[in-house]
Enzyme design. Structure first.
Site, PDB file in Angstrom:
ATOM      1  CB  SER A  27       0.971   5.364  -1.484  1.00 16.22           C
ATOM      2  OG  SER A  27       2.234   5.945  -1.669  1.00 16.22           O
ATOM      3  CG  ASP A  67       7.164   0.609  -2.659  1.00 17.31           C
ATOM      4  OD1 ASP A  67       7.645   1.543  -3.318  1.00 17.31           O
ATOM      5  OD2 ASP A  67       6.045   0.647  -2.142  1.00 17.31           O
ATOM      6  CG  HIS A  73       4.771   2.585  -4.877  1.00 17.56           C
ATOM      7  ND1 HIS A  73       4.885   2.627  -3.507  1.00 17.56           N
ATOM      8  CD2 HIS A  73       3.847   3.527  -5.202  1.00 17.56           C
ATOM      9  CE1 HIS A  73       4.069   3.558  -3.025  1.00 17.56           C
ATOM     10  NE2 HIS A  73       3.424   4.106  -4.029  1.00 17.56           N
TER      11      HIS A  73
END
Length: 755
Positions: A603, A689, A724
């Site tokens: 991320s 995501d 995600h």
């Protein structure tokens, strides 16, 4: 130990390697502040395009072909994770009302099963008749894996629900006080749009009503008559708060609040005594807070502290000698927070043009202690505090609050009592604290200690061990954890040197002799701390002689608010240079073989990976970036994209500020790829995501291949049904972790099948 020869595919030409997918180039211009950037791959953002989907499938096929020789290693690591995990397991029961609630996991099943058993039955009375009767009701029942208790009920079998969908994730659950109603939300695609449902626990059947497209989990008020939930806008920002009355249609739900400031994210939760809904709208730099009386269906939210005050804070109602007060954790007194005692009337009655008076100071600001927050109970207040990177709990008595209310001098957080543990590097956090209970529950773990659950009596303060998470066939004494500090070359205002903490994990057979393959992990954003946590998958790397190092770089919160502020906005590059400094220190201290170092991050940590790849590609033989935020400038320049406007408080606003634009452009991974010999790079992402769109790594790998001057592969693996967090289910998660670790171990030359 495995052999120590680096994998040839990372450095030598492989004529048998398949041809990487090449996306067509369709130039798109983006102009801001006099700078024009031509993006040839922006068209890959068209998620519904058949051509895009075909390209993504081609990327998966290429990644599969290039890494085919890693399949035995992946299978070995997956088998090790599975073998070491006690698959048929359970949690320690927690009491709510007349029930003990707990979860079970079963071998072969992906998800948890939520169960309960009535309190007051024989199995929860483990004390003798002579024991203190007041304590008996809070001694949890003895639950055994695979053994059903008398009166046990399954209130939610996640496996049964997930079997209907390719992806399944719970957004949250909420119970009525009597335990007759369960509200829950579920996501069946990975896009984080949840459906709110209600289950009658007396019959086990769902009610016919449902609410679609909610954000996160619901909150039931104690009677179960009303549920509160958030809805997100087009940018995925939770901005509307609704109240649903049970027995009515979703179309009749009452809008209680709408936050129009695009930089505020709103979250809700019940107060400790479950009388009020706490509503916090904020970002990384300031909040605004409201209270809603949930006992009154006609009540409106009451604003306590507005965003215009620019105070980062939280609110916790507490009843003291019959008076309803508010504890405010805030940064008005300093960046590491202080705690004040006031009332709602005192806050709302102040003039907007005068400095805000937050009441009587209870815990002052401390330079070496970060006050993370408080948990209120009827017996005392539990304080979460971080000191020298370690977060633990300390106890604040009601007598101290009474003294503060009467004008006594504040006391230091660092002087408060708290449970003592034997390890130097650990995490201890409150996980359950029923308001009227005589005890509270904490979870303790370290890098090398599986999670332990302790109950701590309010009166005695002594931890009672309820359970340690079992692990199969592992000698935990075979592993070591130590702390290093890496010099950065930077100094503080007082002239002292800034050093980066590094956690070093290794097998006891590994020593600092300069020959070790080493994996360096980092994150460094949003004030998130990489706290000590036990991980079974990580053992598979340690067993192969790999040193696992965590670089606690600036931008995280390990060393207080200042550590975070020195790694955001126009200081963001400190995060990247800290990571490189940590890598250099691992070499200098001979923990790492300089020819066999890999890097890992996800991320915002994926942005770190992209930046490090551009800044120092020669230091790493492999980099794995999970759901990487590598086209950050493009995303933040578009306020219509999910979460972009919320990011301005983290990175700065490049739309309005040319200095921010130039600074972000100087490190944006996608825009700074250059002609250089890059290490082996894997970008791992998910099609659905909503936080970091798949298009960012899809574009990034294209330009990396164009500029790659060496022979190391650049691959992208995309989960076509995930969000995600990747695919849903624990087995799928283990497979993903095995893929990641096998890729890294292979390029580190640690392909052996372990010990």
């Amino acid at each position: 130990m495995s052999d120590s020869t680096p994998a040839q595919s990372s450095s030598a030409t492989d004529t048998s390697r398949p041809t990487a997918p090449r996306a067509k180039q369709l130039p798109t211009s983006r102009t801001h502040h006099g700078d024009t950037f031509v993006d040839h791959y922006e068209w890959l953002r068209e998620k519904d395009s058949a051509e895009v989907i075909e390209h993504l499938h081609a990327e998966n096929s290429y990644a599969e072909a290039v890494t085919a020789d890693q399949q035995p290693l992946r299978e070995a690591i997956f088998s090790e994770i599975k073998h070491r995990t006690v698959e048929t397991d359970l949690s320690v029961p927690s009491r709510r009302g007349d029930w003990w609630y707990f979860t079970r996991t079963l071998e072969g099943e992906q998800h948890a099963i939520y169960c309960r058993v009535p309190a007051g039955t024989d199995q929860d009375q483990n004390s003798t008749a002579d024991d203190d009767a007041d304590r008996e009701p809070w001694t949890p029942p003895q639950v055994q894996a695979g053994v059903t208790l008398a009166g046990e009920e399954t209130i939610f079998d996640t496996n049964a629900e997930a079997a209907k969908h390719p992806f399944y994730q719970l957004g949250g659950m909420s119970l009525s006080a009597e335990g007759t109603l369960l509200a829950y939300s579920e996501d069946t695609s990975g896009d984080e749009l949840y459906t709110l449902r209600f289950r009658d626990l007396t019959t086990g059947e769902n009610l016919p009503e449902e609410v679609g497209s909610v954000h996160g989990g619901p909150v039931l008020e104690p009677t179960g008559s009303r549920a509160y939930y958030m809805v997100a806008d087009a940018a995925w920002r939770p901005h509307r708060l609704y109240m649903h009355t049970l027995g009515t249609a979703a179309e009749e739900d009452r809008l209680l609040l709408e936050i129009t400031d695009e930089q505020l994210w709103t979250g809700v939760g019940l107060s400790a005594d479950k009388r009020e809904l706490l509503i916090i709208s904020g970002n990384s730099e300031y909040d605004e807070s409201r209270l809603l009386d949930v006992t009154d269906p006609a009540a409106e939210p009451v604003l306590l502290i507005g965003a215009e005050r620019r105070i980062l804070h939280s609110i916790d109602p507490i009843v003291l000698d019959g008076e309803r007060l508010l504890l405010v954790t805030h940064n008005q007194a300093g960046p590491n927070n202080a705690l004040s005692l006031t009332t709602a009337a005192e806050l709302t009655g102040q003039a907007a043009d005068r400095p805000l008076d937050l009441g009587r100071l209870v815990l002052p600001h401390e330079e070496t202690v970060k006050l993370e927050g408080v948990t209120v109970t009827a017996a005392q207040v539990i304080v979460a505090a971080r000191r020298y990177t370690i977060e633990s709990v300390q106890m604040l008595s009601l007598d101290t609050l009474r003294a503060a209310r009467e004008g006594a001098a504040p006391v230091l957080t660092s002087s408060l009592p708290g449970p003592a543990f034997g390890e130097e590097l650990y995490t201890c956090a409150v996980i359950a604290a029923e308001y009227e209970a005589p005890l509270f529950r904490v979870a303790y773990e370290s890098w090398l200690t599986p999670t332990r659950i302790y109950d701590i009596d309010h009166a005695e303060g002594t931890p009672v061990l309820r359970r340690e998470t079992p692990v199969h066939d592992v000698d935990l004494d075979a592993y070591r954890a130590t702390r290093l500090w890496a010099p950065t070359g930077d100094t503080r205002a007082d002239g002292s040197e800034i050093t980066v903490p590094i956690t070093v994990l290794h097998h006891r057979d590994v020593s600092a002799d300069g020959s070790n393959p080493t994996l360096v992990y980092g994150y460094g954003s949003y004030e998130m701390s990489m706290d000590p946590s036990f991980g079974i998958p990580r053992l598979s790397l340690l067993d192969r002689g790999i040193v696992f190092a965590i670089a606690h770089v600036r931008g995280g919160g390990e060393l207080g608010r200042g550590w975070y502020e020195d790694g955001k906005k126009l200081k963001k590059t400190n995060t990247f240079t800290d990571f490189i400094a940590a890598t250099d220190q691992l070499i200098a201290q001979q923990w790492a073989d300089p020819a066999r170092i890999a890097a890992l991050g996800g991320s915002a940590g994926g942005l770190l990976m992209g930046a490090v790849a551009n800044l120092a590609p020669e230091k790493y033989v492999a980099i794995l970036a999970q759901v990487p935020f590598v086209d950050n400038l493009t995303s933040i320049l578009d306020p219509e994209l999910p979460l972009s406007a919320l990011e301005w408080e983290e990175w700065g606003n490049p739309i309005t500020d040319p200095e921010v634009y130039r600074y972000m452009k100087s490190y944006a991974p996608y825009e700074n790829v250059r002609d250089v010999e890059y290490p082996a790079i894997a970008a791992v992402t998910s099609l659905h995501d909503t936080r970091v769109l798949y298009v960012e790594p899809a574009k990034w790998v294209q330009v990396l291949r164009e500029h790659q001057q060496g022979d190391a592969p650049v691959v992208m693996k995309i989960e076509m049904d995930g969000g995600h967090g990747g695919a849903s289910g624990r087995y799928e998660s283990w497979k993903e972790r095995a893929w990641d670790y096998a890729f890294l171990a292979h390029h580190l030359g640690a392909d052996g099948l372990g010990r």
